[in-house]
Scaffold this motif. Structure first.
Motif, mmCIF file in Angstrom:
data_model
loop_
_atom_site.group_PDB
_atom_site.id
_atom_site.type_symbol
_atom_site.label_atom_id
_atom_site.label_comp_id
_atom_site.label_asym_id
_atom_site.label_seq_id
_atom_site.Cartn_x
_atom_site.Cartn_y
_atom_site.Cartn_z
ATOM 1 N N VAL A 39 0.905 -1.315 0.088
ATOM 2 C CA VAL A 39 0.149 -0.087 -0.073
ATOM 3 C C VAL A 39 1.026 1.016 -0.394
ATOM 4 C CG1 VAL A 39 -2.033 -1.031 1.268
ATOM 5 C CG2 VAL A 39 -0.131 -0.225 2.455
ATOM 6 N N LEU A 40 0.858 2.498 -1.268
ATOM 7 C CA LEU A 40 1.608 2.960 -1.288
ATOM 8 C C LEU A 40 0.435 3.828 -0.994
ATOM 9 C CD1 LEU A 40 3.526 2.286 -4.218
ATOM 10 C CD2 LEU A 40 4.107 1.678 -1.809
ATOM 11 N N LYS A 41 0.728 5.695 -0.365
ATOM 12 C CA LYS A 41 0.270 7.260 -0.704
ATOM 13 C C LYS A 41 0.906 8.107 -0.603
ATOM 14 C CE LYS A 41 -1.855 9.657 3.703
ATOM 15 N NZ LYS A 41 -1.957 9.406 5.192
ATOM 16 N N GLU A 42 -0.466 9.193 -2.034
ATOM 17 C CA GLU A 42 0.382 10.440 -2.479
ATOM 18 C C GLU A 42 -0.330 11.346 -1.627
ATOM 19 O OE1 GLU A 42 2.412 12.072 -5.786
ATOM 20 O OE2 GLU A 42 2.497 10.057 -5.390
ATOM 21 N N THR A 43 -0.001 12.376 -1.070
ATOM 22 C CA THR A 43 -0.421 13.451 -1.186
ATOM 23 C C THR A 43 0.785 14.553 -1.167
ATOM 24 O OG1 THR A 43 2.448 13.766 1.129
ATOM 25 C CG2 THR A 43 0.564 12.159 1.472
ATOM 26 N N ARG A 44 0.524 15.898 -0.953
ATOM 27 C CA ARG A 44 0.659 16.709 -2.067
ATOM 28 C C ARG A 44 2.368 17.589 -1.136
ATOM 29 N NH1 ARG A 44 -2.124 19.534 -4.406
ATOM 30 N NH2 ARG A 44 -4.218 19.909 -4.562
ATOM 31 N N GLN A 45 2.973 17.040 -0.305
ATOM 32 C CA GLN A 45 4.203 16.911 0.055
ATOM 33 C C GLN A 45 5.377 15.704 -1.109
ATOM 34 O OE1 GLN A 45 2.107 16.933 2.282
ATOM 35 N NE2 GLN A 45 1.855 19.350 2.090
ATOM 36 N N GLY A 46 4.584 14.816 -1.393
ATOM 37 C CA GLY A 46 4.977 13.747 -1.837
ATOM 38 C C GLY A 46 4.551 12.711 -1.459
ATOM 39 N N LYS A 47 5.619 11.451 -2.105
ATOM 40 C CA LYS A 47 5.467 10.025 -1.923
ATOM 41 C C LYS A 47 5.582 9.512 -1.619
ATOM 42 C CE LYS A 47 8.797 7.850 -5.492
ATOM 43 N NZ LYS A 47 8.293 7.964 -6.054
ATOM 44 N N VAL A 48 4.508 8.478 -0.136
ATOM 45 C CA VAL A 48 5.065 7.785 1.000
ATOM 46 C C VAL A 48 4.782 6.219 0.706
ATOM 47 C CG1 VAL A 48 4.121 7.188 3.365
ATOM 48 C CG2 VAL A 48 3.321 9.639 2.351
ATOM 49 N N VAL A 49 6.688 5.671 0.685
ATOM 50 C CA VAL A 49 6.208 4.418 0.078
ATOM 51 C C VAL A 49 6.780 3.448 1.536
ATOM 52 C CG1 VAL A 49 7.483 2.991 -1.160
ATOM 53 C CG2 VAL A 49 7.082 5.076 -2.419
ATOM 54 N N PRO A 50 5.848 2.946 2.274
ATOM 55 C CA PRO A 50 6.719 1.801 3.781
ATOM 56 C C PRO A 50 7.559 1.432 2.913
ATOM 57 C CG PRO A 50 3.614 2.306 3.549
ATOM 58 C CD PRO A 50 4.357 2.728 2.281
ATOM 59 N N PRO A 51 8.903 1.106 4.039
ATOM 60 C CA PRO A 51 9.735 -0.113 3.731
ATOM 61 C C PRO A 51 8.950 -1.593 3.606
ATOM 62 C CG PRO A 51 9.591 0.608 5.632
ATOM 63 C CD PRO A 51 8.383 1.351 4.698
ATOM 64 N N LYS A 52 9.166 -2.565 2.832
ATOM 65 C CA LYS A 52 9.428 -4.041 3.015
ATOM 66 C C LYS A 52 8.814 -4.389 4.159
ATOM 67 C CE LYS A 52 9.928 -8.256 0.457
ATOM 68 N NZ LYS A 52 10.949 -8.705 -0.500
ATOM 69 N N LEU A 53 9.696 -3.637 4.790
ATOM 70 C CA LEU A 53 9.940 -5.063 6.409
ATOM 71 C C LEU A 53 8.574 -4.157 7.315
ATOM 72 C CD1 LEU A 53 12.136 -6.050 8.683
ATOM 73 C CD2 LEU A 53 12.454 -4.080 8.864
ATOM 74 N N SER A 54 8.151 -3.757 6.577
ATOM 75 C CA SER A 54 6.841 -3.269 7.390
ATOM 76 C C SER A 54 5.748 -4.193 7.233
ATOM 77 C CB SER A 54 6.219 -1.861 6.895
ATOM 78 O OG SER A 54 6.713 -0.753 6.716
ATOM 79 N N TYR A 55 5.697 -4.880 6.702
ATOM 80 C CA TYR A 55 4.615 -5.895 5.804
ATOM 81 C C TYR A 55 5.208 -7.720 6.564
ATOM 82 C CZ TYR A 55 3.505 -2.224 2.649
ATOM 83 O OH TYR A 55 3.653 -1.179 2.227
ATOM 84 N N ALA A 56 6.193 -7.555 7.355
ATOM 85 C CA ALA A 56 7.506 -9.044 7.346
ATOM 86 C C ALA A 56 6.365 -9.642 7.791
ATOM 87 C CB ALA A 56 7.925 -8.957 7.797
ATOM 88 N N GLN A 57 5.765 -9.357 9.536
ATOM 89 C CA GLN A 57 5.187 -9.879 10.507
ATOM 90 C C GLN A 57 3.751 -11.185 9.561
ATOM 91 O OE1 GLN A 57 4.631 -8.283 14.179
ATOM 92 N NE2 GLN A 57 3.659 -9.900 15.225
ATOM 93 N N GLU A 58 3.136 -10.439 8.999
ATOM 94 C CA GLU A 58 1.950 -10.798 8.484
ATOM 95 C C GLU A 58 1.852 -11.126 7.561
ATOM 96 O OE1 GLU A 58 -1.306 -10.615 10.060
ATOM 97 O OE2 GLU A 58 -0.926 -9.441 12.075
ATOM 98 N N PHE A 59 3.212 -10.958 6.187
ATOM 99 C CA PHE A 59 3.056 -11.624 5.033
ATOM 100 C C PHE A 59 4.749 -12.784 5.216
ATOM 101 C CE2 PHE A 59 0.197 -8.386 4.667
ATOM 102 C CZ PHE A 59 -1.121 -8.936 3.567
ATOM 103 N N PRO A 60 5.251 -13.337 5.885
ATOM 104 C CA PRO A 60 6.214 -13.562 6.037
ATOM 105 C C PRO A 60 7.072 -13.726 4.829
ATOM 106 C CG PRO A 60 4.857 -14.844 7.292
ATOM 107 C CD PRO A 60 3.850 -14.284 6.997
#
Length: 797
Positions: free
Chosen positions: A348-369
């Motif tokens: 999941v990504l996010k776009e704001t007026r200040q720029g794009k928000v890209v969470p690191p892949k590690l954020s999903y590691a626990q729920e998506f091993p």
């Protein structure tokens, strides 16, 4: 209607444009724009001037999903791709469209510069010692043909030096491989008695500063056959190149040294000094000019690592994200699903007026091993949000392929990129595509989400792939509890119930918001939608109305593939529904009325011995039912608007013999009535009666002063009720049995004196402290006698 081949109707959305005019927007993801199948959006006018069929293409160019943003809307093309080297990257793109149907802003949070976004300057030694020149020229042409020259990729400049330096062409002069190769074929050797390599490098540095692109990787390729005559300036030239972030590849041509038998050690050391570290990646040497052709491939591979993969060359990051597969509007930007990110595990990504928000892949590691990466979870297949009473807005995303059963995550995402998964909901069945559609429902309209709906449109039950929608209650403590589900119980294969979910404002005027669910594969792919009402704090499990494509218009297919209902499109005070199908978009509006029905019988009692009419040459007992209909409006409706009712009448009710016939056999067919609000109409239905009887025998036994008192109901029924229907208890006599007796017998006599009594039934019940032992039946003409033996349960124990 629109072109089926363009998938017109894939998405629908109600929209208010500038000036307050209402439009229906329809997505057509396979629409052609020129020679390219880019997709597009149609705007369809509801004006009477166009009879509701005025659809015009917006020529947006790259569209196959729609999401609403106030007076704007968003058009997303998740398969939007661009060329990087030899690959095409499908990062996806969304465009915000203003109230005048013009592009406002592009949203592309997964877009990245190509690895081939490079400015390359070739510094070519053209001094007299280079021989033969055509070998060097052939090398130049071969390496240029390896470059991916074009907008967003590589641009090339060539500097030739000896005693002096000449710009053969600059970085921005040519835009294609064909152009630079044509120019390279006309480059002549400039000659010169000296080899001023430091001067050539500094001139190339100047070229980067005055013709390079911001953000492009800077690459310099130096080709020379001898030590520099300006070696005193070489150290400073290299240090300045390093500061400028220029990656340098250096090629030593040893032809001059080999032809004269000169030791090339000092020359090789100088060329290694020019090359960036490490030498094994950036330094080359060849025996002579003709050997240059042998290093073309190796040089190309070192300049261009495998596009689209991680450093170890085995996994995709965001290059195939397909961002925009789903999109959801937030107060501070847009949440975008990217199903193809990270080897199609999704993100999941996010776009704001200040720029794009890209969470690191590690954020999903626990729920998506990581060990499940080959399963391709497709996180971001759908995205939405819920509003919690305590913690405000929480984000939600579905991953319908996770571990084959599907998963939904509830999370927060800061604009810093910090993603925290708070909860996860898991699917129950392999292949059900749990989480492919998600919808929050605010039943009472207080702004707080009451239910989260998660669909599994391929859920398999009762031997059929029907689909299922799970209902989760959202608590004040941000917990999600499964409350039940919505299902259809008719025997429909491949219904795909839940393929679309549309929470809608109150449809029936009771003050609670409602729900519409699509089943686009029902009725052999014709499709249908189901309307569910809400009451208080729950969605009613039984649908209130099923609207089938087959009942609306011939030729409709996949009706219910998309649904949107938030606006009153025809100004009658009621919210209307837009429903997408293949090649058509359907707009439904309604008036909400309540139909009151009453039934009375004439005569109210009958005597089956009185034969008052004939049927089939026989004297029979007849009666009639008077069925009355009355309509009142629940919502605003014109007093002159007629309302049609279709109804069926069947007298094969269990109390009457199924062989009974109506006076008018046609009344068994569906009947149509047309009424005005407040009007009442009544219809007479005539039939003859054949009565059956049902009797109850109730045995009540209890302990009282060491005696059993038995209440026996005897079948004196026909004496008391010699006609009509009877079902109930009859008073009988009390019998007293001594407590020492272990067994008892009850006799029941049922007598018939010739009346019509079809399917007569005798019900016998008794209390738990008696145990049924045996039954003796004696049947005589018009007479049935039963002897029932019972034994006390305390004796059995």
């Amino acid at each position: 209607k629109g072109p089926k081949q363009a998938q017109f109707g894939y998405t629908v959305q109600q929209h208010v444009a500038a000036g307050g005019e209402k439009w229906l927007l329809v997505g057509a993801p396979y629409e052609m724009n020129g020679a390219y199948q880019t997709g597009d959006v149609y705007k369809c006018s509801l004006s009477k001037r166009t009879n509701g069929n005025g659809c015009a293409k917006l020529n947006l160019g790259a569209v196959n999903n729609l999401a609403c943003i106030n007076a704007f809307f968003q058009a997303c093309g998740p398969l939007w791709s661009y060329e990087c080297g030899s690959s095409y990257y499908s990062t996806g793109i969304c465009s915000r469209v203003n109230a005048s149907f013009k592009f406002s802003r592009t949203i592309a949070p997964a877009f990245q510069r190509c690895e081939t976004y490079m400015d390359i300057v070739i510094v070519l030694d053209g001094s007299n010692s280079i021989y033969p020149w055509y070998e060097v020229q052939a090398f130049l042409i071969n390496i240029l043909q390896k470059f991916y020259i074009g907008p967003g990729q590589i641009q090339v400049g060539v500097v030739q030096y000896g005693e002096k330096v000449v710009h053969e062409f600059k970085l921005s002069d040519y835009k294609s491989v064909e152009e630079v190769v044509k120019r390279a074929r006309s480059i002549d050797q400039r000659g010169g008695e000296e080899t001023n390599t430091a001067l050539g490098i500094n001139t190339a540095r100047y070229t980067f500063k005055h013709g390079g692109r911001r953000g492009a990787k800077k690459v310099m390729i130096v080709i020379t056959d001898g030590e520099s005559h300006d070696s005193a300036d070489l150290q400073q030239a290299i240090e300045d190149s390093e500061k400028d972030g220029i990656t340098r590849y250096a090629i030593a041509v040893l032809g001059y040294y080999n032809r004269r038998g000169i030791n090339p050690e000092a020359f090789l050391n100088e060329i290694k000094y020019i090359a960036s570290d490490p030498d094994d990646k950036h330094f080359f040497n060849v025996t002579d000019e003709s050997a240059l052709k042998d290093i073309v491939d190796a040089l190309g591979e070192r300049i261009f690592s495998l596009e689209g993969t991680s450093k170890n060359g085995t996994a995709f990051g965001l290059q195939m994200s397909q961002a925009g597969f789903s999109a959801h509007s937030l107060e501070d930007g847009t949440l975008v699903g990217a199903v193809g990110a990270y080897d199609w595990n999704g993100a999941v990504l996010k776009e704001t007026r200040q720029g794009k928000v890209v969470p690191p892949k590690l954020s999903y590691a626990q729920e998506f091993p990581e060990e499940l990466k080959n399963h391709g979870a497709y996180l971001g297949y759908t995205v939405t949000s819920v509003v919690s009473a305590r913690n405000g807005r929480l984000l939600v995303a579905g991953a319908p392929r996770f571990n084959h059963t599907g998963k939904v995550i509830i999370f927060t995402l800061k604009n810093s990129g910090n993603l925290t998964i708070l909860h996860s909901l898991k699917g129950q069945q392999i292949g059900s595509y749990y989480g492919s559609e998600i919808a929050p429902v605010d039943i009472d309209g207080d702004g707080i989400t009451d239910n989260l709906l998660v669909s599994a449109p391929m859920f398999f039950s009762a031997g059929l792939e029907k689909g299922k929608v799970y209902i989760y209650r959202v608590t004040e403590l941000n917990r999600f509890f499964l409350e039940g589900s919505l299902e259809i119980h008719n025997g429909v294969q491949n219904a795909r119930f839940g393929s679309s979910l549309a929470p809608v404002p109150d449809l029936n005027g009771d003050g609670f918001n409602d729900l519409v669910v699509g089943a686009p594969l029902e009725d052999e792919h014709k499709g249908a939608i189901y309307i569910f009402f809400s009451q208080q704090n729950r969605i009613l499990r039984k649908y209130k109305q099923r609207i089938a494509a087959a009942d609306l218009a011939p030729g409709l297919q996949y009706f219910g593939r998309s649904i949107h209902g938030v606006m009153d499109m025809n100004d009658d005070g009621l919210v209307d529904l837009a429903v997408g199908s293949l090649g058509a978009a359907v707009l439904l509006w309604s008036s909400v009325v309540r139909i009151y029905t009453t039934v009375r019988f004439e005569p109210s009692k009958i005597n089956i011995f009185v034969k008052d009419c004939q049927r089939g040459g026989k004297d029979v007992t007849c009666m009639s039912a008077i069925v009355c209909f009355n309509i009142t409006a629940r919502t605003a409706i014109s007093p002159t608007q007629e309302i049609g009712i279709k109804y069926n009448v069947s007298i094969a009710e269990k109390r009457y013999n199924p062989r009974a016939m109506l006076d008018n056999p046609n009344k068994m067919q569906p009947q149509n009535l047309t009424l005005l609000p407040g009007e009442e109409t009544c219809e007479h239905i005539y039939f003859y009666v054949m009565v059956r009887f049902s009797f109850n025998v109730i045995l009540v036994a209890f302990l009282l002063t060491n005696h059993f008192i038995i209440k026996t109901v005897l079948a004196e029924l026909l004496r008391k009720y010699h006609y009509g229907y009877y079902e109930g208890e009859m008073e009988g006599s009390l019998r007293v049995l001594e407590a020492t007796r272990r067994r008892m017998v009850v006799d029941v006599r049922l007598e018939n004196k010739g009346e019509n009594a079809y399917n007569a039934r005798l019900n016998i019940t008794y209390t738990p402290n008696l145990h049924f032992s045996s039954l003796i039946v004696k049947v005589c003409y018009h007479d049935l006698k039963l002897f029932m033996w019972f034994i006390r349960t305390d004796v059995l124990k």
